[in-house]
Design a protein around this motif. Structure first.
Motif, short mmCIF file in Angstrom:
data_model
loop_
_atom_site.label_atom_id
_atom_site.label_comp_id
_atom_site.label_asym_id
_atom_site.label_seq_id
_atom_site.Cartn_x
_atom_site.Cartn_y
_atom_site.Cartn_z
N GLY A 93 50.19 -17.58 -0.32
CA GLY A 93 51.37 -18.46 -0.66
C GLY A 93 52.24 -18.11 0.55
O GLY A 93 53.59 -18.20 1.46
N ARG A 94 51.84 -18.67 1.81
CA ARG A 94 51.73 -18.30 3.64
C ARG A 94 51.74 -20.23 3.68
O ARG A 94 50.58 -20.64 3.40
CB ARG A 94 51.20 -17.64 3.95
N TYR A 95 51.88 -20.38 5.53
CA TYR A 95 51.31 -21.43 5.73
C TYR A 95 51.36 -21.51 7.12
O TYR A 95 52.79 -20.75 7.75
CB TYR A 95 52.05 -22.48 5.89
N VAL A 102 54.28 -26.33 17.54
CA VAL A 102 54.90 -26.92 16.51
C VAL A 102 55.88 -26.80 16.40
O VAL A 102 57.42 -27.48 16.19
CB VAL A 102 53.92 -27.42 15.13
N ALA A 103 56.16 -25.51 15.82
CA ALA A 103 57.18 -24.47 15.15
C ALA A 103 58.24 -24.91 16.56
O ALA A 103 59.21 -24.35 16.39
CB ALA A 103 56.77 -23.02 15.68
N ARG A 104 57.95 -24.44 17.72
CA ARG A 104 58.54 -24.79 19.11
C ARG A 104 60.01 -26.05 18.51
O ARG A 104 60.16 -26.44 19.94
CB ARG A 104 58.29 -24.94 20.36
N LEU A 105 59.04 -27.28 18.31
CA LEU A 105 59.70 -28.61 18.33
C LEU A 105 60.92 -28.58 17.19
O LEU A 105 61.49 -29.40 16.95
CB LEU A 105 58.65 -29.45 17.50
N VAL A 106 61.11 -27.56 16.12
CA VAL A 106 62.84 -27.42 15.15
C VAL A 106 62.96 -26.37 15.92
O VAL A 106 62.25 -25.21 15.98
CB VAL A 106 62.14 -28.25 14.15
N ASP A 107 64.27 -26.29 15.66
CA ASP A 107 64.72 -25.19 14.51
C ASP A 107 64.48 -24.04 14.14
O ASP A 107 64.05 -22.53 14.46
CB ASP A 107 66.39 -24.83 14.55
N MET A 108 63.73 -24.54 12.67
CA MET A 108 63.35 -23.31 12.52
C MET A 108 62.09 -23.73 11.29
O MET A 108 62.08 -25.09 11.11
CB MET A 108 64.46 -23.44 11.00
N LEU A 109 61.06 -23.09 11.04
CA LEU A 109 59.55 -23.86 10.67
C LEU A 109 59.28 -22.86 9.64
O LEU A 109 58.83 -21.72 9.97
CB LEU A 109 58.89 -24.69 11.13
N GLY A 110 59.31 -23.09 8.39
CA GLY A 110 58.65 -21.32 7.17
C GLY A 110 58.57 -22.11 6.19
O GLY A 110 58.83 -23.22 5.35
N VAL A 111 57.82 -21.09 5.57
CA VAL A 111 57.53 -20.98 3.89
C VAL A 111 58.87 -20.02 3.13
O VAL A 111 59.55 -19.17 3.96
CB VAL A 111 56.33 -20.66 3.64
#
Length: 454
Positions: A93-95, A102-111
Motif C-alpha cells: 500500500g505504499r509508493y 520528483v516530490a519536489r516538483l509538485v506541491d504534494m505527492l503521496g498515496v
C-alpha cells in the motif's frame, strides 16, 4: 447522508503500455496550461507525472489517470489534482518514486484513499493571477481537451492497418499484391517502432536532466535562505547589543543637562547636546535595524481585520500635523471615497503611510505633501505625493536598498532603512510599493493593496 459530490474530471485516460507514458506527459502539460499554471510549473508537473507513470507501469502494470480541479480549503485557491489509480494494488500500500527529487516538483505527492481505493495523488496550486476558473471556463476546457486528442505514430499505424483490411476485402483474389502490401506494412511498423524507441530514450534523458536541474535549484534556494537568515540574526544580535549602551548614553546626557545637576558651561552644554543628539540618532538606527531584521526573518505576522481608511487617515492627519512646522509646506489628507474599507493590518499599514508622509515632509521645502486614496477595480491605491526635489529615474529602485540615500538630499538626515522596511511591510500585506518621480517635479509613492487582503 451522502458527502459532497466530487468535482467533474477535466480529463481521464488509461496508462497500460510504454507508449502511454508519452501521452500522459503530453496531456498533463496541456491540462496544466489550460488551468493557468506558469510554464515552469507545467514542465514540473509533466516531468513528475511521467516519472510516476513509468514507476507504476513497471510495478503494477499501469493505472487509470484522472485530472481534476479542487479548491484548497485554507486559502480558497484552485488546485490541479492528478490521481493515478493502480491497475493492481500497490506493494504494502505504499509508493516511493525512483528519484527523490520528483516530490519536489509538485506541491504534494503521496498515496491517499479515494472512494475505497488507494491512489497515487499529486497536486499543484494554480497561481492567483491565472484566469478565473468559472464553471463555464471549466466546461470549455473539458471540451477542448476532449476534441484535441493527441496523435502518435502508433495511431498512424492503426489507420494503415484499417486501410489494409479494407484493401484485402476488395482484392481478395490478388495474392501477390497482398504480400507486397504486408511487406510494406511490416517495414512501416519497424520504422515507427524505431522512431518511438528513439523518442522514448530522448524523453527519459530529458526527464533525468530536468529532475537534476530542479534539484540543483532547490539546493541553491536553501543556501540563499540560510544566508538571509544568518544576516537577519546578525542584525538582530548587533542591534540588541547596541541598544543598552546607547540608551545609557542618552540617560547620562539627560542627567548632565538636568537643571538639578551641577551647572554646565555653555560649551559643555553644547557638547552634551551633541552627545544626546548623536545617541538618539544611533538609537533610531538600532530600532530600524531590529524592525528590518524582524521583517526579513518572517517574524512579523499581519493581524488581518477590516480597516476603516477614513479613521486611519484621520489619525495620520492629527499625529503628523505637528511635523509640518514650516509654513511653506502644507499637509493635505484627502477623505477616502466610500466604501473606505480594506482587509489589512491597521498597525502595519499606518506605519507604512506614516513613514512615507514623514519622508515627504522631511524632503519638501515648499508646497504640499498630499495623502489620497483611490479605489480601482479590486485594489486600493494609497498615494503620498510631495512637491520636493524629485528623484532621477535611474535611482527609483536604489532608494529601496538598505542604507542607500539619494545624493544631494542627505542634509535632511535619515538612515536609509525606512523605505526598504516599508516595502517589506507592504509585501507582507499582499501589495506593492512603487515610486513615480522626476527631478524638480516632486515624488509620488503608491501603495497598491487588494481590497480583500492577501
Amino acid at each position: 447522508m451522502t458527502g459532497p459530490r466530487p468535482p467533474e474530471p477535466l480529463l481521464q485516460m488509461a496508462l497500460r503500455v510504454e507508449q502511454d507514458i508519452f501521452l500522459v506527459r503530453q496531456r498533463g502539460r496541456e491540462v496544466a496550461a489550460g488551468v493557468g499554471l506558469e510554464h515552469q510549473d507545467q514542465v514540473r508537473l509533466a516531468t513528475a507525472l511521467s516519472e510516476v507513470a513509468r514507476d507504476l507501469l513497471r510495478t503494477v502494470d499501469g493505472a487509470d489517470v484522472t485530472f481534476a480541479l479542487d479548491v484548497d480549503a485554507p486559502t480558497g485557491r484552485p488546485v490541479l489534482r492528478v490521481d493515478l489509480a493502480p491497475v493492481h494494488p500497490l506493494p504494502d500500500g505504499r509508493y516511493e518514486p525512483q528519484s527523490g527529487a520528483v516530490a519536489r516538483l509538485v506541491d504534494m505527492l503521496g498515496v491517499v484513499p479515494d472512494q475505497g481505493d488507494t491512489v497515487v495523488r499529486m497536486s499543484r496550486r494554480v497561481p492567483a493571477h491565472a484566469q478565473a476558473l468559472t464553471p463555464e471556463r471549466l466546461a470549455e476546457l473539458r471540451a477542448e481537451l476532449a476534441s484535441s486528442a493527441p496523435g502518435t505514430a502508433l495511431d498512424e499505424l492503426a489507420a494503415q492497418n484499417a486501410q489494409l483490411i479494407a484493401a484485402l476485402d476488395e482484392v481478395r483474389s490478388h495474392r501477390d499484391e497482398l504480400e507486397v502490401l504486408n511487406s510494406e506494412l511490416q517495414e512501416t511498423n519497424r520504422g515507427v517502432m524505431a522512431l518511438y524507441n528513439q523518442l522514448t530514450e530522448e524523453l527519459e534523458a530529458t526527464n533525468r536532466g530536468v529532475v537534476a536541474l530542479y534539484a540543483e535549484l532547490d539546493e541553491k534556494s536553501v543556501q540563499l535562505r540560510v544566508a538571509s537568515e544568518s544576516k537577519s540574526r546578525f542584525l538582530a544580535n548587533v542591534s540588541h547589543e547596541l541598544r543598552a549602551p546607547v540608551t545609557a548614553i542618552i540617560g547620562l546626557g539627560r542627567l548632565l543637562a538636568d537643571s538639578a545637576s551641577d551647572p554646565l558651561t555653555a560649551e559643555q552644554a553644547r557638547q552634551v547636546g551633541l552627545i544626546r543628539s548623536s545617541a538618539t540618532d544611533l538609537l533610531t538606527l538600532v530600532n530600524e535595524l531590529l524592525d528590518l531584521a524582524k521583517a526579513e526573518s518572517g517574524r512579523i505576522e499581519p493581524d488581518w481585520a477590516e480597516v476603516d481608511l477614513r479613521g486611519l487617515f484621520g489619525q495620520l492627519r492629527g499625529t503628523l500635523r505637528a511635523l509640518a512646522t514650516r509654513s511653506e509646506v502644507e499637509l493635505v489628507v484627502e477623505e477616502p471615497p466610500a466604501p473606505a474599507t480594506v482587509r489589512s493590518d491597521e498597525v502595519l499599514l499606518a506605519q507604512v503611510l506614516r513613514n512615507l508622509l514623514h519622508n515627504g515632509l522631511k524632503f519638501t521645502e515648499r508646497g504640499e505633501v498630499r495623502l489620497r486614496a483611490e479605489r480601482r477595480d479590486d485594489r486600493w491605491l494609497l498615494s503620498v505625493t510631495d512637491t520636493g526635489v524629485g528623484i532621477p529615474p535611474e535611482l527609483h529602485e536604489r532608494i529601496f536598498e538598505e542604507f542607500y540615500q539619494v545624493p544631494g538630499v542627505t542634509r535632511a538626515g535619515g538612515t536609509g532603512l525606512g523605505l526598504p522596511y516599508a516595502r517589506r511591510l507592504v509585501a507582507l500585506l499582499g501589495g506593492t510599493l512603487e515610486l513615480s518621480s522626476e527631478p524638480g517635479r516632486g515624488s509620488t509613492f503608491t501603495v497598491a493593496l487588494p481590497v480583500g487582503g492577501a
